[in-house]
Design a protein around this motif. Structure first.
Motif, mmCIF file in Angstrom:
data_model
loop_
_atom_site.group_PDB
_atom_site.id
_atom_site.type_symbol
_atom_site.label_atom_id
_atom_site.label_comp_id
_atom_site.label_asym_id
_atom_site.label_seq_id
_atom_site.Cartn_x
_atom_site.Cartn_y
_atom_site.Cartn_z
ATOM 1 N N SER A 1 0.844 -1.207 0.000
ATOM 2 C CA SER A 1 0.000 0.000 0.000
ATOM 3 C C SER A 1 0.874 1.250 0.000
ATOM 4 O O SER A 1 2.095 1.170 0.211
ATOM 5 N N ASP B 1 5.416 -7.553 3.195
ATOM 6 C CA ASP B 1 4.265 -6.924 3.859
ATOM 7 C C ASP B 1 3.492 -8.017 4.595
ATOM 8 O O ASP B 1 3.579 -9.201 4.257
ATOM 9 N N TYR C 1 3.472 6.458 18.382
ATOM 10 C CA TYR C 1 4.002 6.728 17.030
ATOM 11 C C TYR C 1 5.203 7.660 17.118
ATOM 12 O O TYR C 1 6.232 7.427 16.503
ATOM 13 N N THR D 1 -2.278 8.338 1.907
ATOM 14 C CA THR D 1 -2.194 6.864 1.856
ATOM 15 C C THR D 1 -3.246 6.293 2.803
ATOM 16 O O THR D 1 -4.070 7.022 3.344
HETATM 17 N N1 NAD Z 1 1.047 8.729 5.151
HETATM 18 C C1 NAD Z 1 1.628 9.663 5.907
HETATM 19 O O1 NAD Z 1 1.091 10.773 6.095
HETATM 20 C C2 NAD Z 1 2.969 9.391 6.522
HETATM 21 C C3 NAD Z 1 3.668 10.467 7.089
HETATM 22 C C4 NAD Z 1 4.897 10.228 7.682
HETATM 23 C C5 NAD Z 1 5.430 8.946 7.694
HETATM 24 N N2 NAD Z 1 4.737 7.923 7.132
HETATM 25 C C6 NAD Z 1 5.334 6.588 7.186
HETATM 26 O O2 NAD Z 1 5.405 6.046 5.880
HETATM 27 C C7 NAD Z 1 5.445 4.628 5.968
HETATM 28 C C8 NAD Z 1 4.486 4.032 4.961
HETATM 29 O O3 NAD Z 1 3.162 4.313 5.366
HETATM 30 P P1 NAD Z 1 1.993 4.703 4.336
HETATM 31 O O4 NAD Z 1 1.649 6.106 4.604
HETATM 32 O O5 NAD Z 1 2.332 4.285 2.964
HETATM 33 O O6 NAD Z 1 0.785 3.833 4.954
HETATM 34 P P2 NAD Z 1 -0.033 2.575 4.397
HETATM 35 O O7 NAD Z 1 -0.899 2.130 5.528
HETATM 36 O O8 NAD Z 1 -0.681 2.921 3.110
HETATM 37 O O9 NAD Z 1 1.134 1.499 4.143
HETATM 38 C C9 NAD Z 1 1.799 0.871 5.211
HETATM 39 C C10 NAD Z 1 2.096 -0.560 4.829
HETATM 40 O O10 NAD Z 1 2.745 -1.203 5.950
HETATM 41 C C11 NAD Z 1 2.189 -2.506 6.063
HETATM 42 N N3 NAD Z 1 2.309 -3.057 7.405
HETATM 43 C C12 NAD Z 1 1.615 -2.708 8.514
HETATM 44 N N4 NAD Z 1 1.930 -3.524 9.532
HETATM 45 C C13 NAD Z 1 2.855 -4.392 9.062
HETATM 46 C C14 NAD Z 1 3.556 -5.475 9.644
HETATM 47 N N5 NAD Z 1 3.350 -5.858 10.911
HETATM 48 N N6 NAD Z 1 4.429 -6.167 8.869
HETATM 49 C C15 NAD Z 1 4.619 -5.817 7.573
HETATM 50 N N7 NAD Z 1 3.971 -4.810 6.963
HETATM 51 C C16 NAD Z 1 3.098 -4.106 7.699
HETATM 52 C C17 NAD Z 1 0.717 -2.329 5.693
HETATM 53 O O11 NAD Z 1 0.093 -3.575 5.367
HETATM 54 C C18 NAD Z 1 0.821 -1.367 4.530
HETATM 55 O O12 NAD Z 1 0.950 -2.052 3.295
HETATM 56 C C19 NAD Z 1 5.121 4.289 7.428
HETATM 57 O O13 NAD Z 1 6.312 3.986 8.116
HETATM 58 C C20 NAD Z 1 4.518 5.574 7.960
HETATM 59 O O14 NAD Z 1 4.693 5.709 9.360
HETATM 60 C C21 NAD Z 1 3.521 8.113 6.550
#
Ligand code: NAD
Length: 278
Positions: free
Chosen positions: A15, A36, A154, A189
């Motif tokens: 994702s 994932d 977080y 996302t």
């Molecule tokens: N979206 C934002 O605003 C944002 C901002 C800052 C940082 N981030 C970071 O970016 C990274 C990606 O997040 P995203 O925004 O794409 O969210 P998302 O939820 O779309 O994707 C996160 C992915 O991590 C996977 N995941 C969750 N738990 C897991 C586990 N136990 N083992 C393996 N995979 C697992 C999920 O299945 C998912 O595919 C994360 O580390 C998030 O903290 C996101």
């Protein structure tokens, strides 16, 4: 670093940023190893990569489980032989007050976001070093720069990613391996939808508020975030901010190291306005 024909491992590839990274790296000529916990989403990402004539192997893994992370590294190395880049991207969120949250929820966040990154780094490091030139990307957050109410778990995981990566980079000097810590602002996302909500804080009423706020405050697409991370790998940058909001909060917390909390609280008090037409 020239990425063509390089093997890149991406966690959280089912994702959001992880999926976008998989696709953009495949376009750049990389071979992908995607991990994932969401097996269906992982297969969808791999299909999307196959459709653009890329190559991706898929490896179901719970990054919150140490044994699974080491088995993941073994499976990736068994399949590809070599690994040039590791992107520790998998992550989850929890909205809960410190006084009210369950230990199990706090541990869930730390195990996936922090320990998952630590275990994957350590599991892949010998192979990365043996390739001569390699890179590690650890995805933190703007919440790795600023603390915010209801996000202590977080915040803790993302501040820790920064400390770990900055230490790692110095230890790796001269080894041929380098590391980037990434601080994204709001990225559109599924992170809020996939998160847990356990709060009676009054700051937000329910999970749908968290999702609505995240959508309203996410000014950057996953594609844009992925492109910026790829540039960081190519240039082996140590520190990357993604989005104007990340730059803004980086400046605010430097200029007002404690006063930023007042500014954040002022912004939080405007949430009802943002949620009016959710
Ligand atoms: N979206 C934002 O605003 C944002 C901002 C800052 C940082 N981030 C970071 O970016 C990274 C990606 O997040 P995203 O925004 O794409 O969210 P998302 O939820 O779309 O994707 C996160 C992915 O991590 C996977 N995941 C969750 N738990 C897991 C586990 N136990 N083992 C393996 N995979 C697992 C999920 O299945 C998912 O595919 C994360 O580390 C998030 O903290 C996101």
């Amino acid at each position: 670093m020239d990425l063509k024909h390089k093997t890149v491992v991406v966690t959280g590839a089912a994702s959001g940023i992880g999926r976008a990274l998989g696709l953009k790296l495949a376009e750049a000529g990389c071979r992908l190893a995607l991990g994932d916990i969401d097996v269906k989403g992982l297969a969808e990402t791999a299909d999307m990569i196959t459709k653009i004539n890329g190559h991706a192997s898929i490896h179901p893994v719970d990054t919150g489980n140490r044994d699974q992370v080491y088995a993941f590294a073994e499976s990736v190395i068994g399949h590809h032989g070599n690994v040039h880049v590791l992107v520790n991207n998998a992550g989850v969120t929890l909205t809960a007050l410190i006084a009210e949250m369950e230990d199990a929820d706090f541990e869930w966040v730390m195990n996936i976001n922090f320990w998952g990154m630590v275990h994957a780094t350590r599991a892949f490091l010998p192979k990365l070093k043996s390739t001569g030139k390699a890179h590690i990307v650890n995805v933190s957050s703007v919440f790795g720069l600023c603390g915010i109410p209801t996000q202590a778990a977080y915040n803790s995981s993302k501040f820790a990613i920064r400390g770990f990566t900055e230490s790692l980079n110095q230890e790796l000097k001269g080894s041929g391996v380098s590391a980037t810590v990434v601080f994204p602002g709001g990225i559109l996302t599924n992170i809020a939808k996939n998160g847990r909500f356990k709060s009676n804080s009054g700051l937000v009423r329910d999970k749908s508020d968290v999702v609505a706020l995240h959508e309203k405050l996410s000014f950057t697409s996953a594609d844009t975030a992925a492109k910026r991370i790829i540039k960081a790998i190519q240039k082996q940058e140590k520190r990357v901010l993604i989005g104007f909001d990340a730059h803004l909060f980086d400046i605010i917390q430097r200029v007002f190291p404690s006063g930023y909390q007042t500014i954040l609280n002022l912004l939080i008090s405007k949430r009802d306005h943002l949620l009016k037409n959710k």
